[in-house]
Design an enzyme around this catalytic site. Structure first.
Site, PDB file in Angstrom:
ATOM      1  NE  ARG A 288      13.330   9.943  40.924  1.00 58.97           N
ATOM      2  CZ  ARG A 288      13.185   9.526  40.077  1.00 58.97           C
ATOM      3  NH1 ARG A 288      13.230  10.171  38.763  1.00 58.97           N
ATOM      4  NH2 ARG A 288      12.981   8.321  39.758  1.00 58.97           N
TER       5      ARG A 288
ATOM      6  CB  SER B 144       8.882   5.779  47.307  1.00 62.73           C
ATOM      7  OG  SER B 144       9.470   6.950  46.876  1.00 62.73           O
TER       8      SER B 144
ATOM      9  CE  LYS C 122       9.815   4.954  40.752  1.00 63.28           C
ATOM     10  NZ  LYS C 122      11.216   4.478  40.910  1.00 63.28           N
TER      11      LYS C 122
END
Ligand code: TZP
Ligand code: MG
Length: 226
Positions: free
Chosen positions: A49, A117, A146
């Site tokens: 990521r 997700s 996040k």
């Protein structure tokens, strides 16, 4: 056990995922070191990521991570960027529920694994119906990793989603060795972790600790299932 030949785009995901490590550029730049530790710890999946690098830099990193996972049982998934997944010959890609239709992703990555997700039941049912191979559900708990994540859904709602979805479910968001058991109790196949591993001084030791806690949980709660 190493695979003799690991055909590109042919790996399938099973429900018992265990620890799913997300190697996030916000926490480490040692992508190859973390990948090696994950392979050594026997993880079934890692994800790359990177919210900051451009495509060229991501491809360069992803190719190295691919190489290190290629002859192992650790699958390699790229977050968000299908092009990087294709060019690094990753096993799959992980996208958001409102990213471009999975049909396009599927076309670009035929036979590849597509993770999606979701943060609630409605999104989960839709992702299930529209062909996700596994769902990432969360955040389960509050997380600083996040900042734009939805409000935490908690383990009860997580368990409801797990019961409604036949596909593998990976829980994410604020998961650490202390709350791990409650997440596993919701019936998830995997737990995705970033900060509780990558912010520690010895991430490899943290990976092993979580892996053995998952094994311990499964031995007590699902004896006979292997
Ligand atoms: N999606 C939902 S929560 C989250 C992502 C990528 C961050 C998880 O990171 P951490 O540090 O394990 O809470
Ligand atoms: Mg995304």
């Amino acid at each position: 056990m190493a695979r003799a030949t690991a055909p590109i785009f042919m790996r399938k995901i099973d429900k018992d995922i265990g620890l799913y490590l997300i190697i996030d550029s916000g926490f480490t730049k040692d992508f190859t070191g973390m990948t090696k530790s994950a392979v050594d710890a026997g993880l079934k999946i890692i994800q790359y990521r990177d919210k900051n690098a451009g495509d060229a830099e991501m491809i360069e990193n992803a190719v190295k991570m691919r190489e290190l996972t290629q002859k192992s049982d650790t699958m390699f998934i790229v977050n968000d960027n299908v092009d990087v997944a294709v060019k690094s010959r990753a096993d799959g890609v992980h996208v958001g529920h409102n990213d471009a239709g999975y049909e396009d992703v599927r076309r670009m990555l035929p036979g590849g694994i597509i993770g999606v997700s979701v943060d609630n039941m409605e999104q989960a049912l839709l992702a299930d119906k529209t062909g996700a191979d596994y769902l990432g559900v969360g955040p389960v708990f509050p997380t600083a990793t996040k900042p734009d994540a939805a409000p935490p859904l908690g383990v009860e709602k997580l368990a409801e989603i797990v019961r409604a979805i036949a596909k593998p479910v990976v829980a994410i968001g604020g998961i650490n060795p202390d709350n791990l058991q409650s997440v596993l109790g919701a019936g998830v196949g995997g737990v995705a972790v970033i900060s509780a591993i990558l912010s520690m001084s010895n991430p490899a030791a943290e990976m092993r600790k979580i892996v053995s806690k998952i094994e311990e949980f499964r031995n007590i709660n699902c004896p006979g299932e292997k």
